[in-house]
Design an enzyme around this catalytic site. Sequence first.
Site, PDB file in Angstrom:
ATOM      1  N   TRP A  51      36.769   2.575  32.276  1.00  0.00           N
ATOM      2  CA  TRP A  51      36.616   3.254  30.984  1.00  0.00           C
ATOM      3  C   TRP A  51      35.507   4.284  30.992  1.00  0.00           C
ATOM      4  O   TRP A  51      34.447   4.068  31.573  1.00  0.00           O
ATOM      5  CB  TRP A  51      36.307   2.215  29.910  1.00  0.00           C
ATOM      6  CG  TRP A  51      35.833   2.751  28.583  1.00  0.00           C
ATOM      7  CD1 TRP A  51      34.553   3.071  28.229  1.00  0.00           C
ATOM      8  CD2 TRP A  51      36.641   3.030  27.434  1.00  0.00           C
ATOM      9  NE1 TRP A  51      34.512   3.513  26.934  1.00  0.00           N
ATOM     10  CE2 TRP A  51      35.779   3.501  26.416  1.00  0.00           C
ATOM     11  CE3 TRP A  51      38.001   2.921  27.150  1.00  0.00           C
ATOM     12  CZ2 TRP A  51      36.225   3.859  25.154  1.00  0.00           C
ATOM     13  CZ3 TRP A  51      38.445   3.277  25.892  1.00  0.00           C
ATOM     14  CH2 TRP A  51      37.559   3.744  24.908  1.00  0.00           C
ATOM     15  N   LYS A  52      35.757   5.430  30.301  1.00  0.00           N
ATOM     16  CA  LYS A  52      34.683   6.338  29.904  1.00  0.00           C
ATOM     17  C   LYS A  52      34.944   6.798  28.479  1.00  0.00           C
ATOM     18  O   LYS A  52      36.096   6.876  28.044  1.00  0.00           O
ATOM     19  CB  LYS A  52      34.569   7.553  30.828  1.00  0.00           C
ATOM     20  CG  LYS A  52      35.508   8.706  30.484  1.00  0.00           C
ATOM     21  CD  LYS A  52      35.146   9.998  31.195  1.00  0.00           C
ATOM     22  CE  LYS A  52      33.871  10.624  30.684  1.00  0.00           C
ATOM     23  NZ  LYS A  52      33.961  11.111  29.271  1.00  0.00           N
ATOM     24  N   ASN A  53      33.840   7.106  27.776  1.00  0.00           N
ATOM     25  CA  ASN A  53      33.995   7.794  26.510  1.00  0.00           C
ATOM     26  C   ASN A  53      32.964   8.906  26.408  1.00  0.00           C
ATOM     27  O   ASN A  53      33.069   9.883  27.159  1.00  0.00           O
ATOM     28  CB  ASN A  53      34.012   6.837  25.312  1.00  0.00           C
ATOM     29  CG  ASN A  53      32.816   5.931  25.177  1.00  0.00           C
ATOM     30  OD1 ASN A  53      32.512   5.168  26.087  1.00  0.00           O
ATOM     31  ND2 ASN A  53      32.149   5.961  24.029  1.00  0.00           N
ATOM     32  N   ASP A  54      31.959   8.819  25.557  1.00  0.00           N
ATOM     33  CA  ASP A  54      31.150   9.976  25.196  1.00  0.00           C
ATOM     34  C   ASP A  54      30.498  10.673  26.389  1.00  0.00           C
ATOM     35  O   ASP A  54      29.824  10.042  27.209  1.00  0.00           O
ATOM     36  CB  ASP A  54      30.030   9.545  24.245  1.00  0.00           C
ATOM     37  CG  ASP A  54      30.557   9.054  22.917  1.00  0.00           C
ATOM     38  OD1 ASP A  54      31.777   8.858  22.798  1.00  0.00           O
ATOM     39  OD2 ASP A  54      29.739   8.854  22.003  1.00  0.00           O
ATOM     40  N   ASP A 181      23.396   8.223  18.592  1.00  0.00           N
ATOM     41  CA  ASP A 181      23.797   9.486  19.239  1.00  0.00           C
ATOM     42  C   ASP A 181      22.725  10.574  19.123  1.00  0.00           C
ATOM     43  O   ASP A 181      23.014  11.705  18.693  1.00  0.00           O
ATOM     44  CB  ASP A 181      25.112  10.008  18.657  1.00  0.00           C
ATOM     45  CG  ASP A 181      26.220   8.973  18.648  1.00  0.00           C
ATOM     46  OD1 ASP A 181      26.172   8.066  19.489  1.00  0.00           O
ATOM     47  OD2 ASP A 181      27.135   9.080  17.803  1.00  0.00           O
ATOM     48  N   TRP A 314      40.014   7.021  19.495  1.00  0.00           N
ATOM     49  CA  TRP A 314      40.000   5.560  19.517  1.00  0.00           C
ATOM     50  C   TRP A 314      41.356   4.937  19.186  1.00  0.00           C
ATOM     51  O   TRP A 314      41.540   3.740  19.367  1.00  0.00           O
ATOM     52  CB  TRP A 314      38.942   5.053  18.530  1.00  0.00           C
ATOM     53  CG  TRP A 314      37.568   5.447  18.953  1.00  0.00           C
ATOM     54  CD1 TRP A 314      36.822   6.476  18.460  1.00  0.00           C
ATOM     55  CD2 TRP A 314      36.793   4.859  19.994  1.00  0.00           C
ATOM     56  NE1 TRP A 314      35.628   6.558  19.126  1.00  0.00           N
ATOM     57  CE2 TRP A 314      35.573   5.570  20.068  1.00  0.00           C
ATOM     58  CE3 TRP A 314      37.009   3.794  20.873  1.00  0.00           C
ATOM     59  CZ2 TRP A 314      34.579   5.259  20.980  1.00  0.00           C
ATOM     60  CZ3 TRP A 314      36.008   3.478  21.782  1.00  0.00           C
ATOM     61  CH2 TRP A 314      34.814   4.206  21.832  1.00  0.00           C
TER      62      TRP A 314
END
Length: 731
Positions: A51-54, A181, A314
């Site tokens: 997994w990767k996100n931001d 963030d 998402w």
Amino acid sequence: MKWKSRVLPLWVGALAGVIGSTGLSPLAAHADNPDAEQYRPQYHFSVPDHWKNDPIRPVYLNGEYNYYYLYDADYNGVSTQTAWRHATTTDNVVYKDGGIAIPEGTSFGSPMAGSIVIDTNNTAGFGAGALVALVSVDEGPTNATDQWVYYSTDGGATFTPYSTTTPAMTNPGPGLHEFRDPKIEWDAANTQWVALVAEPLSGIDFYTSSDLKNWTLESFFPAPSGITFTECPDFFQMRADDNTLQWVLGASTGGSMHTFAYWPGNWDGTTFTPDTTVPKWLDYGDDFYAAVTYADESSTDQSKRFLKGWMNYWTHPNIAKSWTVDGFTGTDAITRELTLKETDGTYRLTSKPVGALDDYATRKWDLGDIEVNGATDLDYHGTSYRLDTTISWSDLDNAAIKLRRSPDGTRDFTVGKFDDFVYVDANDPTMYRENHAPYDPQATSVHLTILVDTTSVEVFVNGGEQALTMKSNLDPTDTGLQLFTDGGAATFSDVTITEFANVSGLADAGSAYQDFESGYGSWTTTGSAFGSAPATGTLSGQQPVSGWLGTNLVNSYLGGDSSTGTLTSPSFTVSSPYVNFLVGGGNHPTPSDLLNGFEGSTWGTGWTATGSYSGQGPSTASLTNQVGAKVADTYVNGGDSATGTIVSPDFTITRDYVTFRIAGGNYPWTASGNTSVQLVIDGNVYFTATGDNTTTLRTVGWDVHSLRGKTAHLEIVDNSTSSSWGHIMVD
């Protein structure tokens, strides 16, 4: 030209140089290895596994951009704790993995998003040039999220927490879990650091600091009406095309749009005042999120920046086939180049694909101008490419391009102009969505640049005035391309298709398989062209040779142009994506493979026939452009009323083109009573051709390069009983 496949090589010659073994082409690898990843993007950045996100805003250090992103090595359908994984790039296209920079497990929580700056003047006291990060840390399901300071003194390979007990910014709560963030920017006019932190359900906090460790809350920017939450804030100064420096606030938002919103405005050192609270949108697609901008180091006047976004949202990462089939989910949109333009007293960002992508172009087709009234299928198939065109019209309802079209026509990814918007339509039962970007309803043209990759489509309108990004879940066999209009005609001008190298792993140095610096080694030769050893440069009587590496190179001019022979390597195991080498010399491609010449008394070895053509064979003829004495003619055994099929044996597609000549009746496939030649794979018709109601054989060439390795067969079909050209001739 009989049934044959022919190759149109990119580089062909008799002068071979250094060979570095880094594998075969990705298409060949997938064809030969069914266990290979089917949904790995070709030219977009993607997570190695899980997994990767931001994205974390990249920083430029020691000649390369250092990129970090949230990574979950334990992902199994639910993302819980994340680490910061590191990658480096010199051109924002090819990335080299750097491993984990901030681990997911700490004594005080799990790291989430944040940002990094280079502390050139040692304001934090970690040393001049240290990398200082402000990181959101999730302290557990019942605790708040605070902001913590990390630093790196080894060039960003690893980071150390400044404190394991005290955060730099305490949650303003009490218990406000949504506080995260942070984004840091240097405010040169006021000689201070500025940090933005999202309170996603309400707005954005502005903090200032002199040392990156102690922060003061200065002001609050409330989420404008219509935006239900704001995440991943961004803040930067940029020079517009009117030569003024402008501050821009950005954020990924929820509400009517789930993408990157931004507001140009004024920053006075404590408060940001937008020109208008109405948001502007950088991308109108569902899958451009958590975006960050960063300085283009070549832009000394701050007129250009880069932009990187997470190409996902998402609602659908767990149903992406990259996850369910290949075990990873997480891809970035192509890095974009940003400019800021003044129009009628307001400022707008434009974005376009990073220019360095062109350095990885491997093939290009210039298809010219195509007039379309209805549907026009193009003789191109692929899953990864760029398409450019300008569409113009005088009066119509819809002009569109159907990308990644399935063989049966039930799935595609449509990009078009309709009424007062440009749209992308994921016509895919597993991920159906449609997104719109506003467009002048009085306009009569639009320029589109469309990036198509294994699992995504990105659309840039009129040079980047607007963009739309969306993921796809289409099958690798969905490769068709169709131009389409409804309610009128349109001209698709200057249609070009560009393919790119598979950039995965390109940053990793390949191992030299043979450099020819110590003779031919265990390679073997025949004939006289290559002699007993490599050459050391240009040979007597030869045109000047340049560009080789080292001292020696293979040169088949030994003995002159009339000499012939082969140089053959020993067998080796392909273990990487590419085999690379340097080549020059004569352009003499490998001869085509003849599939059938139709010169015998039967249809050919392994060929079968049904209906009127069972037990028959080719006919003697003297048609214009005929090769040899005979052709396959469905007029045999009954004339125009004869019907049936002539079917080739299965064969493996090993070349880039299948070519043949066809004449006779013009009854296209899918119509009742068609007379056609078809390329069939797994029961699906991929290509088809029909006659033009003449006896002149015309050449048809099907580009099958994206289907290499597939098992296919050809069918000559005559279902027409018409007395007017109810047959076809094939050679």
